[in-house]
Design a protein around this motif. Structure first.
Motif: not given
Length: 230
Positions: A97-111
């Protein structure tokens, strides 16, 4: 045109998501085959690899194969927001879950204007117990797309978790009116009515939709209704 790899990738996503949302029988077959076809046509398709990784993990629990595909997708294009978005779901399915939240944060920053990425971030916040963050992100989704029913679902569930049963019912009922065929939405609304003491309404909803419920849906509803499992 069967030679378009992007079309096969999109078909793989669609097949997977139909099962994920309970709108078809879950399984790896069709989606996995479509992703493999996309990769065969374009071995440099990062999106095809990350979609296949999610399908393989979620439907087959093949951690080794899905991890290999995820690494390949990141090697090809770690700056693709969809790659980060689907990687987030892969991490969640793998229990990270922590890695999932980090990845989705990157997705939101990119889009930043992606309603689906913000909705995913709301989901991961909810699962982490960060209910106010979940409500905020889901509210942003609704501002972008008022018809995005899963955002209403996430707000409703977050209010339930915060002990606000009536607010939860309000938001879950709105989700239900938009997506009455989605088992997760119906089960959540039924669960909320039971928690609020509306046993009759909860029982009515359960009897009307139980045939489409999976084991988890049954569990949250029957537990709230204080009924034994059959």
């Amino acid at each position: 045109n069967p030679s378009q790899p992007s079309a096969w990738t999109a078909l793989a996503q669609a097949d997977y998501l139909l099962g994920f949302y309970g709108l078809s029988e879950p399984g790896a077959g069709a989606g996995r085959a479509s992703a493999a076809r996309a990769i065969a046509l374009d071995p440099a398709s990062a999106r095809a690899y990350v979609v296949r990784a999610s399908i393989t993990l979620d439907a087959e629990w093949d951690l080794a194969s899905s991890a290999k595909d995820s690494r390949k997708a990141l090697e090809i294009d770690r700056h693709d927001p969809l790659v980060q978005h689907w990687l987030a779901w892969w991490c969640l399915a793998a229990g990270r879950l922590p890695e999932a939240r980090a990845a989705v944060d990157r997705a939101v920053r990119l889009q930043p204007l992606s309603a689906s990425a913000l909705s995913a971030r709301a989901t991961f916040a909810y699962l982490a117990g960060d209910f106010h963050a979940a409500i905020a992100d889901a509210g942003s989704v609704i501002e972008m797309d008022p018809a995005f029913s899963r955002a209403y679902l996430r707000i409703g569930l977050s209010h339930l978790a915060l002990g606000n049963a009536r607010a939860g019912i309000h938001w879950l009922d709105r989700a239900y009116r938009m997506s009455p065929e989605m088992p997760a939405v119906v089960a959540a609304l039924t669960h909320a009515h039971a928690l609020a003491g509306d046993g009759a309404e909860a029982a009515r909803l359960y009897e009307a939709h139980a045939s489409r419920f999976g084991p988890y849906d049954d569990a949250i509803v029957l537990t709230a209704l204080e009924r034994p499992f059959e």
